[in-house]
Write an enzyme that holds these catalytic residues in place. Sequence first.
Site, mmCIF file in Angstrom:
data_model
loop_
_atom_site.group_PDB
_atom_site.id
_atom_site.type_symbol
_atom_site.label_atom_id
_atom_site.label_comp_id
_atom_site.label_asym_id
_atom_site.label_seq_id
_atom_site.Cartn_x
_atom_site.Cartn_y
_atom_site.Cartn_z
ATOM 1 N N ASP A 165 13.910 0.381 26.291
ATOM 2 C CA ASP A 165 12.889 1.202 26.944
ATOM 3 C C ASP A 165 13.117 1.130 28.449
ATOM 4 O O ASP A 165 13.057 0.055 29.048
ATOM 5 C CB ASP A 165 11.499 0.673 26.578
ATOM 6 C CG ASP A 165 10.383 1.637 26.950
ATOM 7 O OD1 ASP A 165 10.684 2.720 27.476
ATOM 8 O OD2 ASP A 165 9.209 1.297 26.723
ATOM 9 N N ASP B 185 13.573 8.327 27.482
ATOM 10 C CA ASP B 185 13.676 7.000 28.091
ATOM 11 C C ASP B 185 13.596 5.833 27.122
ATOM 12 O O ASP B 185 13.497 4.683 27.564
ATOM 13 C CB ASP B 185 12.592 6.835 29.169
ATOM 14 C CG ASP B 185 11.186 7.063 28.630
ATOM 15 O OD1 ASP B 185 11.044 7.550 27.494
ATOM 16 O OD2 ASP B 185 10.228 6.760 29.355
ATOM 17 N N GLU B 186 13.666 6.079 25.809
ATOM 18 C CA GLU B 186 13.673 4.950 24.884
ATOM 19 C C GLU B 186 14.379 5.325 23.593
ATOM 20 O O GLU B 186 14.439 6.495 23.214
ATOM 21 C CB GLU B 186 12.257 4.453 24.588
ATOM 22 C CG GLU B 186 11.347 5.467 23.933
ATOM 23 C CD GLU B 186 9.995 4.870 23.578
ATOM 24 O OE1 GLU B 186 9.938 3.733 23.069
ATOM 25 O OE2 GLU B 186 8.987 5.577 23.783
#
Length: 377
Positions: A22, A116-117
């Site tokens: 993350d 983003d993860e």
Amino acid sequence: MEQEGDINDDEAEGLRKIIHVDMDAFFASVEQRDDPTIRGKPVAVGGSSGRGVVAAASYEARLFGVRSAMPSVTAQRLCPDLIFRKSRFDVYREVSQQIRAIFHDYTPLVEPLSLDEAYLDVTEDRHGLGSATRIAQDIRRRIRAETELTASAGVSYNKFLAKLASDQNKPDGICVIRPGDGAAFVAKLPVTRFHGVGPQGSEKMARLGIETGADLAAKDLAFLRANFGSFADYLYRAARGIDLRQVRAHRVRKSVGGERTFHEDLSNPTELREAMDRIVDIVWERIERAEAVGRTVTMKLKYNDFTIVSRAATLNRPVEGKAEFGRLGHALLAEMLPLPRPIRLMGLTLSKLDGVDAKGGGRGDVGGGGAQQLSLL
């Protein structure tokens, strides 16, 4: 911050080795990276106007209580020195592609949840690093070297635990939950840390005497089914650190959306339209984060007597941008005005996703009952 520990080949034999990576305050961190004058300062990505919504906040801003999905005026009141930057999704996508290229150097089993993860299944040790923990450390090192950004990682033997772990030592940290330790780790956590347990769910649990994972594990399945319906089986397994889901490199989402519960019931048309504007901002950010393309927009309303209604509009082509998404949301709302009674919740969802890199994104998908469909050619 890093938590000591490792998952080696011997103890993980027969188990999967899962990493959840993350990025730390991704959008805001990219803005700080690209503009050295705002590094170390409170930064919010999103609109700064009266109707604007925070899409992301730097860790400096979070110290003041600024959070994503918060109205910009509220964020500015909490942090008078807050610096706003407009979203630059083309840049965020480019950086995300760099990061995904790093992931794919270690495993083909990458399941992005958003820009983003992502989950990675590194059971097969492609580079011979010896453990999932060392792989996670190497990935974090390369992300920093190649993008000048930091990432946090969780390492464990299933997806549920890996995601919990990645949030444990943020920012720029790693946490490892070893085989056999999952139930004990979960037992100490507040139920609000469980994915899917929102404010209303946690309030209901508190009324039932459930505040921690240990409290939840003490309830049998019959009790959970009686109180939480179809959500019970997930809660029962999660309280014991059990998750049998595989990392799926080509998982397809059915919808991306979000909803907002109001502190006070709304019925005034002007207030309702302003609320719709804010929800459009919130949900479109999730849509862009998920790189989703869809044809159906659904609006959900919950009246103050808890009755739920929904309306939907379907195009014969993908929704073209935030402006059209907002127009469709407002058109659906206009069909309902004047409302028969005040509402306590409003939500929007984009579905019938076409060509989605939609392996994730958009937490808090909106469901609803009593749907009526309007097809728009």
